[in-house]
Scaffold this motif. Structure first.
Motif, PDB file in Angstrom:
ATOM      1  N   MET A   1       0.842  -1.192   0.000  1.00 19.43           N
ATOM      2  CA  MET A   1       0.000   0.000   0.000  1.00 19.43           C
ATOM      3  C   MET A   1       0.879   1.245   0.000  1.00 19.43           C
ATOM      4  SD  MET A   1      -2.972   1.062   2.714  1.00 19.43           S
ATOM      5  CE  MET A   1      -3.857   2.604   2.509  1.00 19.43           C
ATOM      6  N   THR A   2       0.492   2.223  -0.829  1.00 15.85           N
ATOM      7  CA  THR A   2       1.287   3.440  -0.962  1.00 15.85           C
ATOM      8  C   THR A   2       0.801   4.488   0.022  1.00 15.85           C
ATOM      9  OG1 THR A   2       1.459   2.964  -3.324  1.00 15.85           O
ATOM     10  CG2 THR A   2       2.164   5.128  -2.598  1.00 15.85           C
ATOM     11  N   THR A   3       1.723   5.042   0.789  1.00 18.78           N
ATOM     12  CA  THR A   3       1.360   6.062   1.761  1.00 18.78           C
ATOM     13  C   THR A   3       1.221   7.421   1.070  1.00 18.78           C
ATOM     14  OG1 THR A   3       3.634   6.656   2.267  1.00 18.78           O
ATOM     15  CG2 THR A   3       2.681   4.815   3.498  1.00 18.78           C
ATOM     16  N   ASP A   4       0.631   8.371   1.795  1.00 19.97           N
ATOM     17  CA  ASP A   4       0.486   9.725   1.249  1.00 19.97           C
ATOM     18  C   ASP A   4       1.857  10.325   0.944  1.00 19.97           C
ATOM     19  OD1 ASP A   4      -2.226   9.511   1.474  1.00 19.97           O
ATOM     20  OD2 ASP A   4      -2.386  10.677   3.326  1.00 19.97           O
ATOM     21  N   ALA A   5       2.833  10.062   1.804  1.00 14.70           N
ATOM     22  CA  ALA A   5       4.176  10.604   1.600  1.00 14.70           C
ATOM     23  C   ALA A   5       4.809  10.029   0.333  1.00 14.70           C
ATOM     24  CB  ALA A   5       5.055  10.309   2.810  1.00 14.70           C
ATOM     25  N   GLU A   6       4.617   8.736   0.103  1.00  8.55           N
ATOM     26  CA  GLU A   6       5.188   8.097  -1.080  1.00  8.55           C
ATOM     27  C   GLU A   6       4.476   8.559  -2.348  1.00  8.55           C
ATOM     28  OE1 GLU A   6       6.601   4.032   1.245  1.00  8.55           O
ATOM     29  OE2 GLU A   6       4.582   4.240   0.425  1.00  8.55           O
ATOM     30  N   THR A   7       3.178   8.800  -2.242  1.00  8.07           N
ATOM     31  CA  THR A   7       2.438   9.367  -3.369  1.00  8.07           C
ATOM     32  C   THR A   7       2.950  10.764  -3.680  1.00  8.07           C
ATOM     33  OG1 THR A   7       0.450   8.100  -2.824  1.00  8.07           O
ATOM     34  CG2 THR A   7       0.163  10.051  -4.201  1.00  8.07           C
TER      35      THR A   7
ATOM     36  N   ALA B   1       4.940   3.562 -14.621  1.00  3.28           N
ATOM     37  CA  ALA B   1       5.980   3.817 -13.612  1.00  3.28           C
ATOM     38  C   ALA B   1       5.364   3.983 -12.230  1.00  3.28           C
ATOM     39  CB  ALA B   1       6.779   5.066 -13.992  1.00  3.28           C
ATOM     40  N   TRP B   2       4.208   4.633 -12.166  1.00  2.00           N
ATOM     41  CA  TRP B   2       3.501   4.781 -10.888  1.00  2.00           C
ATOM     42  C   TRP B   2       3.097   3.415 -10.321  1.00  2.00           C
ATOM     43  CZ3 TRP B   2       2.163   6.700  -6.521  1.00  2.00           C
ATOM     44  CH2 TRP B   2       0.954   6.340  -5.913  1.00  2.00           C
ATOM     45  N   LEU B   3       2.619   2.537 -11.198  1.00  4.65           N
ATOM     46  CA  LEU B   3       2.230   1.199 -10.743  1.00  4.65           C
ATOM     47  C   LEU B   3       3.452   0.434 -10.229  1.00  4.65           C
ATOM     48  CD1 LEU B   3      -0.303   0.222 -13.573  1.00  4.65           C
ATOM     49  CD2 LEU B   3      -0.816   1.011 -11.255  1.00  4.65           C
ATOM     50  N   ARG B   4       4.575   0.580 -10.921  1.00  2.11           N
ATOM     51  CA  ARG B   4       5.806  -0.084 -10.463  1.00  2.11           C
ATOM     52  C   ARG B   4       6.252   0.487  -9.117  1.00  2.11           C
ATOM     53  NH1 ARG B   4       8.754  -2.488 -14.862  1.00  2.11           N
ATOM     54  NH2 ARG B   4       7.189  -3.140 -16.400  1.00  2.11           N
ATOM     55  N   TRP B   5       6.158   1.803  -8.973  1.00  2.00           N
ATOM     56  CA  TRP B   5       6.529   2.466  -7.730  1.00  2.00           C
ATOM     57  C   TRP B   5       5.631   2.004  -6.589  1.00  2.00           C
ATOM     58  CZ3 TRP B   5       9.991   5.096  -5.068  1.00  2.00           C
ATOM     59  CH2 TRP B   5       9.604   5.972  -4.050  1.00  2.00           C
ATOM     60  N   SER B   6       4.341   1.870  -6.870  1.00  7.31           N
ATOM     61  CA  SER B   6       3.386   1.455  -5.837  1.00  7.31           C
ATOM     62  C   SER B   6       3.659   0.043  -5.350  1.00  7.31           C
ATOM     63  CB  SER B   6       1.950   1.534  -6.394  1.00  7.31           C
ATOM     64  OG  SER B   6       1.634   2.853  -6.791  1.00  7.31           O
TER      65      SER B   6
ATOM     66  N   ILE C   1      13.123   3.661 -13.991  1.00  6.80           N
ATOM     67  CA  ILE C   1      11.930   2.890 -14.391  1.00  6.80           C
ATOM     68  C   ILE C   1      11.300   3.497 -15.637  1.00  6.80           C
ATOM     69  CG2 ILE C   1       9.574   2.263 -13.733  1.00  6.80           C
ATOM     70  CD1 ILE C   1      10.506   2.120 -10.856  1.00  6.80           C
ATOM     71  N   THR C   2      11.119   4.819 -15.619  1.00  5.21           N
ATOM     72  CA  THR C   2      10.462   5.503 -16.731  1.00  5.21           C
ATOM     73  C   THR C   2      11.260   5.351 -18.019  1.00  5.21           C
ATOM     74  OG1 THR C   2       9.491   7.115 -15.210  1.00  5.21           O
ATOM     75  CG2 THR C   2       9.610   7.738 -17.528  1.00  5.21           C
ATOM     76  N   THR C   3      12.565   5.486 -17.922  1.00  6.38           N
ATOM     77  CA  THR C   3      13.415   5.377 -19.113  1.00  6.38           C
ATOM     78  C   THR C   3      13.345   3.976 -19.702  1.00  6.38           C
ATOM     79  OG1 THR C   3      14.926   7.060 -18.242  1.00  6.38           O
ATOM     80  CG2 THR C   3      15.747   5.648 -20.000  1.00  6.38           C
TER      81      THR C   3
END
Length: 294
Positions: free
Chosen positions: A1-7, A38-43, A60-62
């Motif tokens: 789960m992604t926290t507000d800080a990580e978002t 990239a957001w999904l990978r980060w999450s 990741i994005t590159t």
């Protein structure tokens, strides 16, 4: 789960990620898809082990953009007429206060440069974007791409030579470019051939992108006479409920032509030695959708 800080971390770096993805792909929708992935990978990542979130996100994005670019090249998609990148709104505002840095960022996203980047390999393009547009050190780029630093330096040198040999030379004075854009628009709208000839360089080129879905030249027009006469002919054709809007696209002033409040076309010019050296006309409706709310 992604926290507000990580978002918040991801959102803070989203503009840079979008900038990397767009310069890699030249397509806004594809770039947005890559950033979303990239957001999904980060999450889903174990972020406790991520020491440098910005570098991690750019890596990741590159890599996602390289994969997408390889897929496009593998499909060998045929395009009707000349190709131009999808226009991209670039308002650096106060986020890039340094004049020289703004000029570098604007040049790296210009239509002229992005057209040249299409002829690079995906890896060459990635290295060029990361090095020339964002100034990443070779060692960091090597880590991002899982390549040795000497190989990255070779890729960078080859890409830089290729771009330098092929990109047109033009002036970057924003005020002069805006002035010539406004005078160009007025002369074209009024069908003033003499006025246009005063603005156009003798060897001016007009590149029109319609993708076969709207009226535009299916080849590049060259010479002031050919370009001027084409623009006068186009200016004489009425566009229903036509209006104009100036905005910054791809690092420079551009004119958005609206029909009934919806994007009809985009005009942008490059300037060299005080005269218009290139005219870009985007009419492919698929590439204008992102400007509907501009």
């Amino acid at each position: 789960m992604t926290t507000d800080a990580e978002t918040a971390v991801f959102e803070e770096h989203r503009p840079v990620l979008m900038g990397v993805a767009y310069r890699m792909l030249g397509r806004v929708a594809d770039a947005e898809d890559v950033v979303q992935e990239a957001w999904l990978r980060w999450s889903a990542a174990d972020r406790a082990g991520v020491r440098e979130p910005p570098a991690y996100l750019v890596r990741i994005t590159t890599r996602l953009a390289i994969d997408r670019l390889r897929q496009v090249k593998a499909r060998g998609e045929a395009y009707v007429g000349p190709w131009l990148p999808e226009p991209y709104a670039t308002d650096f505002g106060d986020t890039v206060p340094d004049t020289e840095e703004r000029a570098v960022l604007a040049d790296s996203v210009s239509l002229a440069v992005l057209v040249v980047l299409e002829s690079l390999s995906p890896l060459e393009r990635a290295v060029f974007v990361l090095r020339e547009a964002f100034g990443y050190p070779y060692a960091e780029i090597a880590t991002m791409l899982d390549r040795g630093e000497p190989a990255v330096r070779q890729l960078a040198g080859r890409a830089r030579r290729h771009v330098d040999e092929r990109r047109p030379r033009y002036d970057v004075d924003p005020a002069q470019r805006r002035d010539l854009t406004e005078r160009f628009l007025a002369a074209a709208a009024e069908g003033d051939l003499a006025g246009l000839m005063d603005l156009l360089a003798p060897d001016v080129r007009l590149v029109g992108d319609s993708g076969g879905k709207a009226q535009a030249p299916l080849r590049i027009l060259e010479s002031a006479d050919n370009v001027g006469r084409f623009l006068v002919a186009v200016g004489g054709k009425s566009v229903p409920d036509m209006s104009f809007r100036f905005l910054e696209l791809n690092g420079g002033p551009a004119v958005l032509v609206l029909s009934g409040g919806m994007p009809d076309s985009v005009f942008q010019v490059d300037v060299s030695a005080g005269r218009i050296s290139s005219v870009y006309v985007l009419r492919n409706p698929d590439k204008l959708r992102s400007l509907a709310s501009a």
